[in-house]
Design a protein around this motif. Sequence first.
Motif, PDB file in Angstrom:
ATOM      1  N   MET A  86     -65.584  61.136   3.191  1.00 52.14           N
ATOM      2  CA  MET A  86     -66.324  62.053   4.059  1.00 52.14           C
ATOM      3  C   MET A  86     -67.837  62.006   3.783  1.00 52.14           C
ATOM      4  SD  MET A  86     -63.906  62.760   5.757  1.00 52.14           S
ATOM      5  CE  MET A  86     -63.753  64.093   6.865  1.00 52.14           C
ATOM      6  N   LYS A  87     -68.236  61.870   2.550  1.00 51.68           N
ATOM      7  CA  LYS A  87     -69.658  61.779   2.190  1.00 51.68           C
ATOM      8  C   LYS A  87     -69.884  60.378   1.630  1.00 51.68           C
ATOM      9  CE  LYS A  87     -70.730  66.598   1.488  1.00 51.68           C
ATOM     10  NZ  LYS A  87     -71.992  66.826   2.141  1.00 51.68           N
ATOM     11  N   LYS A  88     -70.201  59.460   2.505  1.00 50.51           N
ATOM     12  CA  LYS A  88     -70.284  58.045   2.161  1.00 50.51           C
ATOM     13  C   LYS A  88     -71.316  57.744   1.084  1.00 50.51           C
ATOM     14  CE  LYS A  88     -68.685  56.764   6.730  1.00 50.51           C
ATOM     15  NZ  LYS A  88     -68.972  56.070   7.976  1.00 50.51           N
ATOM     16  N   GLU A  89     -72.386  58.498   1.048  1.00 53.77           N
ATOM     17  CA  GLU A  89     -73.446  58.257   0.060  1.00 53.77           C
ATOM     18  C   GLU A  89     -72.964  58.467  -1.371  1.00 53.77           C
ATOM     19  OE1 GLU A  89     -73.797  62.594   1.321  1.00 53.77           O
ATOM     20  OE2 GLU A  89     -73.369  60.695   2.332  1.00 53.77           O
ATOM     21  N   LEU A  90     -71.904  59.241  -1.552  1.00 56.59           N
ATOM     22  CA  LEU A  90     -71.397  59.518  -2.903  1.00 56.59           C
ATOM     23  C   LEU A  90     -70.682  58.325  -3.530  1.00 56.59           C
ATOM     24  CD1 LEU A  90     -70.097  63.186  -2.430  1.00 56.59           C
ATOM     25  CD2 LEU A  90     -72.339  62.399  -3.265  1.00 56.59           C
ATOM     26  N   ILE A  91     -70.276  57.357  -2.743  1.00 51.91           N
ATOM     27  CA  ILE A  91     -69.569  56.171  -3.255  1.00 51.91           C
ATOM     28  C   ILE A  91     -70.555  55.092  -3.722  1.00 51.91           C
ATOM     29  CG2 ILE A  91     -69.269  54.811  -1.139  1.00 51.91           C
ATOM     30  CD1 ILE A  91     -66.377  55.668  -3.388  1.00 51.91           C
ATOM     31  N   ILE A 106     -78.282  46.291  -1.433  1.00 51.61           N
ATOM     32  CA  ILE A 106     -77.170  46.601  -0.543  1.00 51.61           C
ATOM     33  C   ILE A 106     -77.680  46.808   0.875  1.00 51.61           C
ATOM     34  CG2 ILE A 106     -75.390  48.314  -0.007  1.00 51.61           C
ATOM     35  CD1 ILE A 106     -75.124  48.823  -3.011  1.00 51.61           C
ATOM     36  N   ALA A 107     -76.958  46.214   1.839  1.00 51.10           N
ATOM     37  CA  ALA A 107     -77.181  46.476   3.251  1.00 51.10           C
ATOM     38  C   ALA A 107     -76.049  47.381   3.724  1.00 51.10           C
ATOM     39  CB  ALA A 107     -77.177  45.181   4.054  1.00 51.10           C
ATOM     40  N   PHE A 108     -76.354  48.291   4.647  1.00 50.64           N
ATOM     41  CA  PHE A 108     -75.321  49.153   5.212  1.00 50.64           C
ATOM     42  C   PHE A 108     -75.500  49.248   6.714  1.00 50.64           C
ATOM     43  CE2 PHE A 108     -73.950  53.575   6.460  1.00 50.64           C
ATOM     44  CZ  PHE A 108     -72.594  53.302   6.460  1.00 50.64           C
ATOM     45  N   GLU A 117     -77.202  59.607   5.328  1.00 53.17           N
ATOM     46  CA  GLU A 117     -77.579  59.721   3.913  1.00 53.17           C
ATOM     47  C   GLU A 117     -77.397  58.406   3.169  1.00 53.17           C
ATOM     48  OE1 GLU A 117     -79.359  62.269   2.747  1.00 53.17           O
ATOM     49  OE2 GLU A 117     -79.208  62.967   4.820  1.00 53.17           O
ATOM     50  N   LEU A 118     -76.343  57.683   3.477  1.00 47.64           N
ATOM     51  CA  LEU A 118     -76.142  56.371   2.855  1.00 47.64           C
ATOM     52  C   LEU A 118     -77.206  55.390   3.345  1.00 47.64           C
ATOM     53  CD1 LEU A 118     -74.637  54.456   1.030  1.00 47.64           C
ATOM     54  CD2 LEU A 118     -72.925  54.157   2.819  1.00 47.64           C
ATOM     55  N   MET A 119     -77.523  55.445   4.618  1.00 48.02           N
ATOM     56  CA  MET A 119     -78.543  54.548   5.179  1.00 48.02           C
ATOM     57  C   MET A 119     -79.895  54.748   4.495  1.00 48.02           C
ATOM     58  SD  MET A 119     -77.574  54.559   9.223  1.00 48.02           S
ATOM     59  CE  MET A 119     -78.618  53.181   9.691  1.00 48.02           C
ATOM     60  N   LYS A 120     -80.216  55.978   4.134  1.00 48.88           N
ATOM     61  CA  LYS A 120     -81.498  56.294   3.493  1.00 48.88           C
ATOM     62  C   LYS A 120     -81.591  55.723   2.079  1.00 48.88           C
ATOM     63  CE  LYS A 120     -82.103  60.655   5.957  1.00 48.88           C
ATOM     64  NZ  LYS A 120     -82.079  62.141   5.806  1.00 48.88           N
ATOM     65  N   PHE A 124     -81.357  47.899   2.919  1.00 49.76           N
ATOM     66  CA  PHE A 124     -81.450  47.435   4.302  1.00 49.76           C
ATOM     67  C   PHE A 124     -80.438  48.197   5.138  1.00 49.76           C
ATOM     68  CE2 PHE A 124     -80.384  43.798   7.391  1.00 49.76           C
ATOM     69  CZ  PHE A 124     -81.420  44.135   8.260  1.00 49.76           C
ATOM     70  N   SER A 125     -80.921  49.065   6.027  1.00 48.06           N
ATOM     71  CA  SER A 125     -80.032  49.859   6.875  1.00 48.06           C
ATOM     72  C   SER A 125     -80.102  49.351   8.311  1.00 48.06           C
ATOM     73  CB  SER A 125     -80.409  51.336   6.821  1.00 48.06           C
ATOM     74  OG  SER A 125     -81.723  51.547   7.309  1.00 48.06           O
ATOM     75  N   VAL A 126     -78.935  49.251   8.925  1.00 42.10           N
ATOM     76  CA  VAL A 126     -78.827  48.679  10.262  1.00 42.10           C
ATOM     77  C   VAL A 126     -77.912  49.555  11.111  1.00 42.10           C
ATOM     78  CG1 VAL A 126     -78.269  46.595  11.564  1.00 42.10           C
ATOM     79  CG2 VAL A 126     -78.950  46.400   9.183  1.00 42.10           C
TER      80      VAL A 126
END
Length: 171
Positions: A86-91, A106-108, A117-120, A124-126
């Motif tokens: 549920m909270k992807k940034e925690l992984i 890491i790219a996401f 939150e994970l993208m931040k 590299f966020s896409v």
Amino acid sequence: MTSKLLKKCINIKILLTDVDGVLTDGGMYYSAHGDVMKKFNAKDGMGINILRKKNIPTIIITKEKTKIIKQWAKKMNVKKVYDGIMKKELILEKICKSFKISEKEIAFAGDDVNDLELMKKVGFSVTPKDGNNTVKKIADHITKSKGGEGAIREITDLIIKAKYSEKEKLY
């Protein structure tokens, strides 16, 4: 490719991706028995396999928890599936420790507000062309392809172009 984009792609060692809206068009097909089906694009599967051959694993992070995702991931040689998240940034910390890499390597690829939150945090966020507008505002790159229509393959091509010579064999 801009020099800023090149700098972000050249350091990538892992690709993380969401499923619905990135690997699929976000649609879900239901049978009369309640079975859910998803349509994946073969171009994205090829992209994942090209990355794998270059020792860049792909990891799926999704809030969904279905056998379909695990079966597709196994067939496409996805390194790991984190489902029911549920909270992807925690992984992210667990992934960094497990693969001995930093967040900047890491790219996401994500498409909606639960990916923000994970993208931040990644290097590299896409987001696909049809990603949520809030996500588009913070993404480092927006693909020309929509989710489920080769967006991951497009990301693969960016990473490969940045890291390797055009003369090098891809597959």
